[in-house]
Enzyme design. Structure first.
Site, PDB file in Angstrom:
ATOM      1  N   GLU A 102      55.742 -37.406 -59.494  1.00 46.58           N
ATOM      2  CA  GLU A 102      54.603 -38.321 -59.488  1.00 46.58           C
ATOM      3  C   GLU A 102      55.006 -39.692 -60.044  1.00 46.58           C
ATOM      4  O   GLU A 102      55.702 -39.784 -61.068  1.00 46.58           O
ATOM      5  CB  GLU A 102      53.497 -37.687 -60.343  1.00 46.58           C
ATOM      6  CG  GLU A 102      52.189 -38.415 -60.391  1.00 46.58           C
ATOM      7  CD  GLU A 102      51.152 -37.629 -61.194  1.00 46.58           C
ATOM      8  OE1 GLU A 102      49.992 -38.051 -61.211  1.00 46.58           O
ATOM      9  OE2 GLU A 102      51.521 -36.597 -61.818  1.00 46.58           O
TER      10      GLU A 102
ATOM     11  N   LYS B  31      45.716 -39.091 -54.913  1.00 48.63           N
ATOM     12  CA  LYS B  31      45.438 -37.966 -55.797  1.00 48.63           C
ATOM     13  C   LYS B  31      43.924 -37.738 -55.859  1.00 48.63           C
ATOM     14  O   LYS B  31      43.141 -38.685 -55.977  1.00 48.63           O
ATOM     15  CB  LYS B  31      45.993 -38.267 -57.185  1.00 48.63           C
ATOM     16  CG  LYS B  31      45.955 -37.121 -58.177  1.00 48.63           C
ATOM     17  CD  LYS B  31      46.710 -37.528 -59.447  1.00 48.63           C
ATOM     18  CE  LYS B  31      46.789 -36.407 -60.465  1.00 48.63           C
ATOM     19  NZ  LYS B  31      47.583 -36.805 -61.658  1.00 48.63           N
TER      20      LYS B  31
ATOM     21  N   CYS C 284      50.026 -33.272 -58.705  1.00 48.84           N
ATOM     22  CA  CYS C 284      49.875 -32.760 -60.069  1.00 48.84           C
ATOM     23  C   CYS C 284      48.567 -32.028 -60.341  1.00 48.84           C
ATOM     24  O   CYS C 284      48.400 -30.878 -59.970  1.00 48.84           O
ATOM     25  CB  CYS C 284      50.085 -33.893 -61.065  1.00 48.84           C
ATOM     26  SG  CYS C 284      50.469 -33.294 -62.740  1.00 48.84           S
TER      27      CYS C 284
ATOM     28  N   GLY D 285      56.109  23.188 -45.721  1.00 49.45           N
ATOM     29  CA  GLY D 285      57.388  23.682 -45.241  1.00 49.45           C
ATOM     30  C   GLY D 285      58.485  22.980 -46.012  1.00 49.45           C
ATOM     31  O   GLY D 285      58.614  21.755 -45.951  1.00 49.45           O
TER      32      GLY D 285
ATOM     33  N   GLU E 269      60.388   7.982 -39.530  1.00 45.36           N
ATOM     34  CA  GLU E 269      60.390   8.963 -38.447  1.00 45.36           C
ATOM     35  C   GLU E 269      59.229   8.718 -37.483  1.00 45.36           C
ATOM     36  O   GLU E 269      59.369   8.875 -36.265  1.00 45.36           O
ATOM     37  CB  GLU E 269      60.310  10.370 -39.025  1.00 45.36           C
ATOM     38  CG  GLU E 269      61.534  10.778 -39.822  1.00 45.36           C
ATOM     39  CD  GLU E 269      61.420  12.161 -40.442  1.00 45.36           C
ATOM     40  OE1 GLU E 269      62.467  12.730 -40.792  1.00 45.36           O
ATOM     41  OE2 GLU E 269      60.284  12.655 -40.572  1.00 45.36           O
TER      42      GLU E 269
END
Length: 631
Positions: free
Chosen positions: A45, A114, A168, A350, A465
């Site tokens: 700035e 600004k 800023c 399983g 998978e």
């Protein structure tokens, strides 16, 4: 460069109220950035006059000297392709504005005032400046140029870059101007700042920049005033930061005694498509903006950026530990809700001694622990077949015994042979029929046993998978609750590894992690696994990488390959990456029919392939355009 742009934050060594000396430092950094292929760079700035010139900013001599220095910069950068953003004061309609000037090739492209002027504690900017918050559709005459002036300015190259500028205090406001810039298409924000140093302030400042980049789904480049500013009442450390979508890419070294520059290569193409793919960005209200066109920006032929080869896995060990615990909690509570709602107190899994069934068992045990249910109501079924090795079977049994679950062993060999006989298949012909019969026999056993026991069949297939369709339709593809469906293979390893802290299963877990990934459907040789999944479909670390970039923001195959070459260059060459990327694309498209009929399962990360929510795709979509793009 696949949407990558090199940007920079520069901190010039400041001399208070000396625009000529400051311009010299600024010019040296501009030349350095230009030689490095930087597209856009930002300075602090009021970098030409110094921020701490204070009431001298109201002096005609300093303003005139600033404009002379700015003219000198324009003349010295007539052949410079880099866009430069510098901080200046602008006098317009007898009002003084704190501004950012966007310059390139000897011209001022636009000036942004600004919006929020601090006037508290050590800051008293309203002594000098007025707010430019309401300045829109305006212009200003500066250095004999009619320059667009206002907070409604954005700058675009017409490709992947659109940037906006705030100054800023704007960032610290309740509603930063960058919010509106982002909602109007800006995916790159620059901030010229003069933020003094206080104990711990730099941490908050970084958090502010980082989180704003996340909220705006943008890259954020921040440069703050440094050494040389007045220390009458405050000290400036020259902080510089570049963040992208919630991650800090690079930080400068505060309190440097010299001018310095930091650069980062930001992926603006990714940010544009992330907005389309996974946010409410399109619902944000747009405002009228003016677009300043940019062309012929500097280009780079190689990006200077680390590409994470395992995008599903956190980079830091402490993050992996907390992420693993969170995953287990998500899985456990998902299962608790499903079982409680169905008034079921038994779970059937399983168990093979492989990664997926191990994680499913561990997460199910956690669910039972949370609810105070007896582990004996977890029925783990090991179903050895033609390819089962002693190593995997032994690990499965030992893990079940250590966890105190009910273990049942059912050999599927005879059942499979009867299936072969029923469909007139030669048992010595080891085709896909040979493999899938075994998978469906196992699933049938689990489903029937669940009916007998009044239990729920826990699915063990993982996200990787599911993406590849590496399952048998209506075999291991099916379950009553797909517990692992939201977790990719590369991450599963880390989650399982987090259980090595438990002494009674530490050694078992270690051996499971070191066992080659295999469905064990083809006969083993002398007890050794002969069918290794990654030799057939390719390395899971590559497929997970492909999956992340393909789903996360719809990256083109050529970009995925380019990033993979950067991430895995020391392990795989271009031909190998291309080979497996083609496999991924073809399998992903042809196996959608399995995903369309996938059972319920908990979403764990940002990527899910559930057909009911995250991924809806025609089962007969053609992959041709993706293969052609890669070629």
């Amino acid at each position: 460069m696949h949407g990558f742009y090199r940007v920079a934050a520069a901190v010039n060594r400041t001399v208070v109220a000396s625009p000529t000396k400051n311009a010299t430092e600024i010019l040296s950094l501009i030349r350095k950035a230009h030689s490095d292929g930087v597209s856009v760079m930002v300075f602090p700035e009021l970098c030409l006059t110094s921020y701490t010139a204070h009431d001298l900013l109201l002096d005609q001599t300093l303003l005139s000297a600033q404009n002379d220095a700015l003219l000198g910069l324009l003349q010295e950068t007539r052949t410079t392709l880099t866009v430069v953003i510098v901080g200046i004061s602008v006098l317009e309609a007898d009002r003084l504005y704190n501004c950012a000037a966007v310059i390139r090739q000897g011209k001022i492209l636009g000036i942004i005032p600004k919006s929020y002027i601090p006037n508290k504690k050590e800051f008293y900017e309203k002594r000098q400046f007025v707010s430019g918050r309401d300045v829109v559709r305006s212009s200003v005459d500066l250095l004999d140029q009619e320059v667009p002036f206002g907070v409604d300015l954005l700058f675009s190259d017409g490709k992947d870059m659109t940037f906006g500028v705030e100054i800023c205090e704007d960032l610290w406001a309740i509603t930063p101007p960058s919010n509106h810039m982002a909602s109007n298409g800006a995916n790159l924000i620059f901030n010229l700042s003069a933020s003094n140093e206080l104990i711990g302030k730099h941490r908050y400042r970084e958090e502010l920049v980082r989180t704003q980049s996340a909220r705006c789904m943008a890259a954020y480049v921040y440069a703050s005033s440094g050494v040389g500013e007045s220390t009458t009442d405050t000290v400036y450390g020259g902080d510089a930061l570049i963040a992208e979508y919630g991650s800090t890419l690079i930080k400068g070294e505060r309190f440097s005694m010299q001018s310095y520059l930091i650069t980062a290569d930001v992926d603006l193409e990714r940010l544009r498509w992330l907005r389309i793919n996974e946010s409410s960005y399109s619902d944000a209200r747009c405002k009228k903006t003016r677009i300043v066109k940019l062309s012929n920006l500097p280009s780079i032929d190689k990006i200077n950026r680390q590409i994470n080869p395992a995008p599903f896995v956190p980079l830091l060990d402490q993050d992996i530990k907390s992420r693993s615990e969170e995953i287990i909690q998500i899985q456990a509570h998902g299962l608790i809700k499903r079982m409680s709602h169905a008034h079921i107190k038994k779970a059937l899994i399983g168990i093979s001694g492989g990664l997926d069934s191990t994680l499913a068992l561990l997460s199910t045990c956690r669910a039972f622990d949370i609810m105070g249910w007896d582990h004996k109501n977890i029925i783990a079924v090991t179903m050895p077949g033609f390819g089962t090795t002693n190593r995997t079977k032994s690990n499965a049994i030992k893990l079940c015994e250590a966890l105190g679950v009910t273990l049942k062993e059912i050999d599927i060999t005879e059942l499979s042979l009867k299936e072969f006989e029923a469909i007139d298949h030669d048992k010595d012909e080891h085709s896909v029929v040979y493999e899938n019969v075994q998978a469906r026999v196992r699933t049938g056993i689990l489903m029937n046993m669940a009916n007998k026991e009044g239990g729920l069949v826990i699915g063990t297939g993982d996200l990787s998978e599911i993406a590849l369709g590496w399952s048998t339709y209506n075999g291991d593809h099916m379950s009553m609750y797909a517990l692992n469906s939201g977790i990719p293979k590369t991450l599963i390893k880390y989650v399982i590894a987090s259980f090595k802290s438990e002494p009674k299963i530490k050694d078992i877990i270690e051996d499971i992690l070191n066992t080659p990934i295999s469905p064990e459907l083809l006969p083993h040789k002398e007890g050794e696994i002969t069918q290794q999944t990654e030799e057939i479909v390719g390395p899971y670390e590559l497929h997970d990488f492909f999956l992340y970039h393909f789903i996360k923001y719809g990256a083109k195959p050529t970009k995925i390959r380019y990033l993979a070459m950067l991430a895995f260059g020391d392990r795989y060459d271009k031909e190998t990456i291309t080979k497996w990327l083609k496999v991924f694309l073809r399998r992903f498209f042809t196996q959608q029919f399995k995903r369309s009929a996938t059972p319920d399962g908990p979403k764990v990360g940002t990527i899910s392939l559930s057909p009911r929510a995250d991924w809806r795709m025609a089962s007969d979509a053609d992959v041709g355009a993706w293969i052609e793009e890669l070629a």
